[in-house]
Write a protein that holds these residues in place. Sequence first.
Motif, PDB file in Angstrom:
ATOM      1  N   TRP A 139     -18.223  80.135  88.589  1.00 28.76           N
ATOM      2  CA  TRP A 139     -17.876  79.121  89.591  1.00 28.76           C
ATOM      3  C   TRP A 139     -16.383  78.959  89.856  1.00 28.76           C
ATOM      4  O   TRP A 139     -16.008  78.518  90.949  1.00 28.76           O
ATOM      5  N   LEU A 140     -15.535  79.324  88.921  1.00 25.49           N
ATOM      6  CA  LEU A 140     -14.088  79.213  89.155  1.00 25.49           C
ATOM      7  C   LEU A 140     -13.561  80.571  89.615  1.00 25.49           C
ATOM      8  O   LEU A 140     -12.787  81.236  88.927  1.00 25.49           O
ATOM      9  N   VAL A 141     -13.990  80.963  90.788  1.00 26.83           N
ATOM     10  CA  VAL A 141     -13.652  82.281  91.331  1.00 26.83           C
ATOM     11  C   VAL A 141     -13.038  82.122  92.722  1.00 26.83           C
ATOM     12  O   VAL A 141     -13.275  81.114  93.404  1.00 26.83           O
ATOM     13  N   PRO A 142     -12.258  83.108  93.163  1.00 29.51           N
ATOM     14  CA  PRO A 142     -11.718  83.055  94.532  1.00 29.51           C
ATOM     15  C   PRO A 142     -12.838  83.049  95.562  1.00 29.51           C
ATOM     16  O   PRO A 142     -13.939  83.555  95.310  1.00 29.51           O
ATOM     17  N   ALA A 143     -12.547  82.497  96.729  1.00 30.02           N
ATOM     18  CA  ALA A 143     -13.555  82.407  97.795  1.00 30.02           C
ATOM     19  C   ALA A 143     -14.129  83.779  98.151  1.00 30.02           C
ATOM     20  O   ALA A 143     -15.327  83.897  98.459  1.00 30.02           O
ATOM     21  N   ALA A 144     -13.307  84.809  98.077  1.00 31.17           N
ATOM     22  CA  ALA A 144     -13.767  86.155  98.433  1.00 31.17           C
ATOM     23  C   ALA A 144     -14.808  86.692  97.455  1.00 31.17           C
ATOM     24  O   ALA A 144     -15.566  87.611  97.790  1.00 31.17           O
ATOM     25  N   LYS A 167     -20.016  74.394  99.953  1.00 30.11           N
ATOM     26  CA  LYS A 167     -19.884  73.061  99.348  1.00 30.11           C
ATOM     27  C   LYS A 167     -20.288  73.086  97.878  1.00 30.11           C
ATOM     28  O   LYS A 167     -19.661  72.445  97.040  1.00 30.11           O
ATOM     29  N   THR A 168     -21.332  73.832  97.576  1.00 30.23           N
ATOM     30  CA  THR A 168     -21.805  73.905  96.197  1.00 30.23           C
ATOM     31  C   THR A 168     -20.758  74.552  95.299  1.00 30.23           C
ATOM     32  O   THR A 168     -20.488  74.062  94.192  1.00 30.23           O
ATOM     33  N   ALA A 173     -28.997  79.822  94.972  1.00 23.78           N
ATOM     34  CA  ALA A 173     -29.911  78.772  94.510  1.00 23.78           C
ATOM     35  C   ALA A 173     -30.208  78.933  93.025  1.00 23.78           C
ATOM     36  O   ALA A 173     -30.249  77.953  92.277  1.00 23.78           O
ATOM     37  N   ALA A 174     -30.418  80.182  92.585  1.00 23.36           N
ATOM     38  CA  ALA A 174     -30.681  80.433  91.162  1.00 23.36           C
ATOM     39  C   ALA A 174     -29.449  80.094  90.318  1.00 23.36           C
ATOM     40  O   ALA A 174     -29.565  79.504  89.232  1.00 23.36           O
ATOM     41  N   LEU A 175     -28.269  80.446  90.817  1.00 25.90           N
ATOM     42  CA  LEU A 175     -27.035  80.113  90.097  1.00 25.90           C
ATOM     43  C   LEU A 175     -26.827  78.600  90.038  1.00 25.90           C
ATOM     44  O   LEU A 175     -26.347  78.065  89.027  1.00 25.90           O
ATOM     45  N   ASP A 176     -27.185  77.915  91.117  1.00 25.08           N
ATOM     46  CA  ASP A 176     -27.053  76.455  91.155  1.00 25.08           C
ATOM     47  C   ASP A 176     -27.926  75.816  90.075  1.00 25.08           C
ATOM     48  O   ASP A 176     -27.462  74.959  89.312  1.00 25.08           O
ATOM     49  N   GLU A 177     -29.172  76.235  89.988  1.00 26.22           N
ATOM     50  CA  GLU A 177     -30.046  75.735  88.926  1.00 26.22           C
ATOM     51  C   GLU A 177     -29.437  76.034  87.564  1.00 26.22           C
ATOM     52  O   GLU A 177     -29.437  75.180  86.665  1.00 26.22           O
ATOM     53  N   GLY A 178     -28.938  77.256  87.401  1.00 26.16           N
ATOM     54  CA  GLY A 178     -28.360  77.662  86.124  1.00 26.16           C
ATOM     55  C   GLY A 178     -27.166  76.814  85.727  1.00 26.16           C
ATOM     56  O   GLY A 178     -26.981  76.499  84.545  1.00 26.16           O
ATOM     57  N   PHE A 179     -26.349  76.446  86.709  1.00 27.93           N
ATOM     58  CA  PHE A 179     -25.172  75.607  86.431  1.00 27.93           C
ATOM     59  C   PHE A 179     -25.583  74.279  85.824  1.00 27.93           C
ATOM     60  O   PHE A 179     -25.079  73.857  84.776  1.00 27.93           O
ATOM     61  N   HIS A 180     -26.510  73.613  86.479  1.00 31.22           N
ATOM     62  CA  HIS A 180     -26.907  72.280  86.028  1.00 31.22           C
ATOM     63  C   HIS A 180     -27.675  72.341  84.705  1.00 31.22           C
ATOM     64  O   HIS A 180     -27.481  71.487  83.827  1.00 31.22           O
ATOM     65  N   MET A 181     -28.539  73.349  84.556  1.00 36.15           N
ATOM     66  CA  MET A 181     -29.270  73.476  83.295  1.00 36.15           C
ATOM     67  C   MET A 181     -28.332  73.813  82.140  1.00 36.15           C
ATOM     68  O   MET A 181     -28.509  73.326  81.018  1.00 36.15           O
ATOM     69  N   ARG A 241     -17.213  84.836  96.019  1.00 36.60           N
ATOM     70  CA  ARG A 241     -18.411  84.004  96.007  1.00 36.60           C
ATOM     71  C   ARG A 241     -19.608  84.756  96.584  1.00 36.60           C
ATOM     72  O   ARG A 241     -19.467  85.520  97.538  1.00 36.60           O
ATOM     73  N   LEU A 242     -20.769  84.522  95.994  1.00 36.38           N
ATOM     74  CA  LEU A 242     -22.003  85.077  96.545  1.00 36.38           C
ATOM     75  C   LEU A 242     -22.406  84.299  97.795  1.00 36.38           C
ATOM     76  O   LEU A 242     -22.067  83.121  97.937  1.00 36.38           O
ATOM     77  N   THR A 243     -23.147  84.957  98.680  1.00 35.20           N
ATOM     78  CA  THR A 243     -23.571  84.298  99.917  1.00 35.20           C
ATOM     79  C   THR A 243     -25.081  84.365 100.141  1.00 35.20           C
ATOM     80  O   THR A 243     -25.590  83.721 101.041  1.00 35.20           O
ATOM     81  N   GLU A 244     -25.791  85.174  99.335  1.00 33.70           N
ATOM     82  CA  GLU A 244     -27.238  85.311  99.516  1.00 33.70           C
ATOM     83  C   GLU A 244     -27.919  84.037  99.009  1.00 33.70           C
ATOM     84  O   GLU A 244     -27.775  83.662  97.838  1.00 33.70           O
ATOM     85  N   PRO A 245     -28.644  83.332  99.886  1.00 35.32           N
ATOM     86  CA  PRO A 245     -29.156  82.003  99.540  1.00 35.32           C
ATOM     87  C   PRO A 245     -29.956  81.919  98.248  1.00 35.32           C
ATOM     88  O   PRO A 245     -29.738  81.021  97.435  1.00 35.32           O
TER      89      PRO A 245
END
Length: 233
Positions: A122-127, A183-184, A137-145, A129-133
């Motif tokens: 998550w602390l990566v340059p904008a370039a 935003k995420t 979504a899987a990374l988002d779940e992983g972050f919170h878990m 960042r992944l863009t495949e939804p």
Amino acid sequence: MSRALAKLAVPAPRERSLADSAYEQVKASIFDFELLPGDRFSETDIAERLKMSRTPVRDALYRLEREGYLQVHLRVGWSVRPFDFDQFEDFYDLRQILEVASVTRLCDAEERADLDALKATWLVPAADRLTEPMKVAALDEGFHMALVEAAGNPEVARCHREVTERIRVVRRLDFTQAYRIDKTYDEHAQILRAVIRRRTDEAIRLLRSHIEASKAEVRKITLHRLYTARPTK
């Protein structure tokens, strides 16, 4: 119960394995928007699709019905249960309680948790960042878990995983909108930095705002967005 009846009452290992496989595949079809709320199908449809007999498929469908994903109709088959937005809001409220408690414990712990994997994601340059939804979504779940698990209470983590699964379908729908992906990344980075610096109040404020924003997006779900999310054949 006699020994013979006891044997009949317990499904054979292969039958259980097939039922588990059918359960996972049908549930994945719901989460991946292949089956949408209101879609109707029969046991035969699923059995043919999965190349299984109807017995393990029936077991899987009744399991999903008990969990609230499907509903059965007398003599007319099955359908995906319509979204219950009141229930989703309740799950989001519970999620917030569990995550705020975990982040508080994480920030106040004497020993620092290992958050290197989250920083690398998550602390990566904008370039970078992944863009495949679906991947985001899987990374988002992983972050919170990962934050909840790092707090060290396995029962809270177990409950949080269950809540995460129940809101997965609407959460994934959130990431079909490109601006929500950016935003995420931004909000996860802010939360993570606050946790690393042990700024409890700031981390909680950011986390609550982040979850409330996601919860607000659920209220905007329309039938059009659902059908747009369905994969094209």
